[in-house]
Design a protein around this motif. Sequence first.
Motif, PDB file in Angstrom:
ATOM      1  N   GLU A  85       0.855  -1.189   0.000  1.00 43.38           N
ATOM      2  CA  GLU A  85       0.000   0.000   0.000  1.00 43.38           C
ATOM      3  C   GLU A  85       0.893   1.241   0.000  1.00 43.38           C
ATOM      4  O   GLU A  85       1.563   1.533   0.989  1.00 43.38           O
ATOM      5  CB  GLU A  85      -0.908  -0.010   1.214  1.00 43.38           C
ATOM      6  CG  GLU A  85      -1.908   1.137   1.265  1.00 43.38           C
ATOM      7  CD  GLU A  85      -2.816   1.061   2.472  1.00 43.38           C
ATOM      8  OE1 GLU A  85      -2.856   2.038   3.247  1.00 43.38           O
ATOM      9  OE2 GLU A  85      -3.464   0.003   2.647  1.00 43.38           O
ATOM     10  N   ILE A  87      -0.135   4.516  -0.863  1.00 44.14           N
ATOM     11  CA  ILE A  87      -0.782   5.785  -0.566  1.00 44.14           C
ATOM     12  C   ILE A  87      -2.176   5.516  -0.010  1.00 44.14           C
ATOM     13  O   ILE A  87      -2.826   4.535  -0.370  1.00 44.14           O
ATOM     14  CB  ILE A  87      -0.877   6.690  -1.832  1.00 44.14           C
ATOM     15  CG1 ILE A  87      -1.436   8.071  -1.495  1.00 44.14           C
ATOM     16  CG2 ILE A  87      -1.715   6.002  -2.896  1.00 44.14           C
ATOM     17  CD1 ILE A  87      -0.608   8.872  -0.539  1.00 44.14           C
ATOM     18  N   SER A  88      -2.632   6.388   0.890  1.00 42.89           N
ATOM     19  CA  SER A  88      -3.992   6.348   1.408  1.00 42.89           C
ATOM     20  C   SER A  88      -4.385   7.752   1.845  1.00 42.89           C
ATOM     21  O   SER A  88      -3.530   8.604   2.103  1.00 42.89           O
ATOM     22  CB  SER A  88      -4.111   5.368   2.590  1.00 42.89           C
ATOM     23  OG  SER A  88      -3.301   5.800   3.673  1.00 42.89           O
ATOM     24  N   THR A  92      -4.762  10.268  -2.382  1.00 45.36           N
ATOM     25  CA  THR A  92      -4.692   9.022  -3.150  1.00 45.36           C
ATOM     26  C   THR A  92      -4.855   9.253  -4.644  1.00 45.36           C
ATOM     27  O   THR A  92      -4.062   8.765  -5.456  1.00 45.36           O
ATOM     28  CB  THR A  92      -5.756   8.031  -2.659  1.00 45.36           C
ATOM     29  OG1 THR A  92      -5.487   7.675  -1.304  1.00 45.36           O
ATOM     30  CG2 THR A  92      -5.760   6.771  -3.508  1.00 45.36           C
ATOM     31  N   TRP A 110     -11.392   8.048  -4.019  1.00 46.81           N
ATOM     32  CA  TRP A 110     -10.308   7.083  -3.933  1.00 46.81           C
ATOM     33  C   TRP A 110      -9.772   7.061  -2.505  1.00 46.81           C
ATOM     34  O   TRP A 110      -9.392   8.092  -1.955  1.00 46.81           O
ATOM     35  CB  TRP A 110      -9.207   7.454  -4.910  1.00 46.81           C
ATOM     36  CG  TRP A 110      -9.689   7.468  -6.330  1.00 46.81           C
ATOM     37  CD1 TRP A 110     -10.381   8.458  -6.946  1.00 46.81           C
ATOM     38  CD2 TRP A 110      -9.549   6.426  -7.286  1.00 46.81           C
ATOM     39  NE1 TRP A 110     -10.680   8.118  -8.236  1.00 46.81           N
ATOM     40  CE2 TRP A 110     -10.176   6.871  -8.474  1.00 46.81           C
ATOM     41  CE3 TRP A 110      -8.953   5.169  -7.267  1.00 46.81           C
ATOM     42  CZ2 TRP A 110     -10.223   6.096  -9.623  1.00 46.81           C
ATOM     43  CZ3 TRP A 110      -8.986   4.398  -8.418  1.00 46.81           C
ATOM     44  CH2 TRP A 110      -9.621   4.846  -9.574  1.00 46.81           C
ATOM     45  N   LYS A 112      -7.401   4.421  -1.120  1.00 48.42           N
ATOM     46  CA  LYS A 112      -6.015   3.942  -1.015  1.00 48.42           C
ATOM     47  C   LYS A 112      -5.636   3.215  -2.297  1.00 48.42           C
ATOM     48  O   LYS A 112      -6.515   2.880  -3.119  1.00 48.42           O
ATOM     49  CB  LYS A 112      -5.840   3.025   0.198  1.00 48.42           C
ATOM     50  CG  LYS A 112      -6.719   1.781   0.164  1.00 48.42           C
ATOM     51  CD  LYS A 112      -6.509   0.889   1.389  1.00 48.42           C
ATOM     52  CE  LYS A 112      -7.013   1.563   2.647  1.00 48.42           C
ATOM     53  NZ  LYS A 112      -6.898   0.650   3.828  1.00 48.42           N
ATOM     54  N   ARG A 114      -2.550   0.262  -3.980  1.00 50.28           N
ATOM     55  CA  ARG A 114      -1.494  -0.701  -3.684  1.00 50.28           C
ATOM     56  C   ARG A 114      -1.053  -1.386  -4.969  1.00 50.28           C
ATOM     57  O   ARG A 114      -1.712  -1.302  -6.004  1.00 50.28           O
ATOM     58  CB  ARG A 114      -1.986  -1.747  -2.679  1.00 50.28           C
ATOM     59  CG  ARG A 114      -3.117  -2.629  -3.204  1.00 50.28           C
ATOM     60  CD  ARG A 114      -3.701  -3.513  -2.122  1.00 50.28           C
ATOM     61  NE  ARG A 114      -4.725  -4.427  -2.644  1.00 50.28           N
ATOM     62  CZ  ARG A 114      -5.463  -5.241  -1.895  1.00 50.28           C
ATOM     63  NH1 ARG A 114      -5.298  -5.251  -0.575  1.00 50.28           N
ATOM     64  NH2 ARG A 114      -6.365  -6.041  -2.455  1.00 50.28           N
ATOM     65  N   ALA A 139      -6.716   0.133  -6.920  1.00 44.81           N
ATOM     66  CA  ALA A 139      -7.081   1.189  -5.987  1.00 44.81           C
ATOM     67  C   ALA A 139      -8.431   0.871  -5.368  1.00 44.81           C
ATOM     68  O   ALA A 139      -9.305   0.268  -6.007  1.00 44.81           O
ATOM     69  CB  ALA A 139      -7.128   2.538  -6.702  1.00 44.81           C
ATOM     70  N   TRP A 150     -12.098  -2.836  -4.842  1.00 43.60           N
ATOM     71  CA  TRP A 150     -10.779  -2.671  -5.432  1.00 43.60           C
ATOM     72  C   TRP A 150     -10.920  -2.747  -6.947  1.00 43.60           C
ATOM     73  O   TRP A 150     -11.507  -3.687  -7.481  1.00 43.60           O
ATOM     74  CB  TRP A 150      -9.830  -3.754  -4.948  1.00 43.60           C
ATOM     75  CG  TRP A 150      -9.393  -3.594  -3.526  1.00 43.60           C
ATOM     76  CD1 TRP A 150      -9.915  -4.213  -2.433  1.00 43.60           C
ATOM     77  CD2 TRP A 150      -8.342  -2.746  -3.051  1.00 43.60           C
ATOM     78  NE1 TRP A 150      -9.258  -3.809  -1.291  1.00 43.60           N
ATOM     79  CE2 TRP A 150      -8.286  -2.909  -1.642  1.00 43.60           C
ATOM     80  CE3 TRP A 150      -7.448  -1.877  -3.664  1.00 43.60           C
ATOM     81  CZ2 TRP A 150      -7.361  -2.236  -0.852  1.00 43.60           C
ATOM     82  CZ3 TRP A 150      -6.525  -1.194  -2.885  1.00 43.60           C
ATOM     83  CH2 TRP A 150      -6.488  -1.372  -1.498  1.00 43.60           C
TER      84      TRP A 150
END
Length: 205
Positions: A85, A87-88, A92, A110, A112, A114, A139, A150
């Motif tokens: 992961e 960014i969150s 994001t 959005w 997060k 990965r 995402a 996701w």
Amino acid sequence: MRPKLPVTRYVRNHLMRIALLTGLALTCAMPAGAQSGKASLPDPVKFLFKYDIVGNVVYSVLNDMGFRIELDDRKGGRIVTRPYEFISGSLTASEVDKVAIKKDTLTGSWLKARYSVEAVLEIVSPAETMVTIRTDMEALQREIDGTEKWVPINSRGIIERRILGRISNGLLHNDSPVEERKGFWGQRPQPVDPRQPRFPRPPSR
């Protein structure tokens, strides 16, 4: 004075360094259209090193970059990491735009993002190994009705180039001996000079 290398070894080592530096420059270079709507995935890179040496360096690079290895099949030519992961939160969407391409049909917010990494190794010759780096990006999206899912996103190739650059750099500074070089344990015992003192002298300043 440094000992002179045989001409064939000197030429081979020199060419090897040139090839690695060239590969490093190509893989680290940011594509001109990185922020465009098209992906620019890097081609597989051929390294002038034996298969086992390259496999060990690839594994070490992924570890050093903070990835957790999910599948370590160096003998079979595959190393796969667990999803990372990167960014969150509120940034994001903008951070995803830097490394991936979102589909225009996607809506909502959005949460997060990965990606996982797959390294594929192939033997080209006894002294050449091909490395392909792939990423599986996705995402987490929240729709207006609150549902979350996701969704896959397409990599721009920036992450893959960064990893290949680290691998090139790792091989360039690799300390594994070449075939012709013999290490300490491969040397023949040398006779002791009776004129030398039995105890070491303190280092000179």
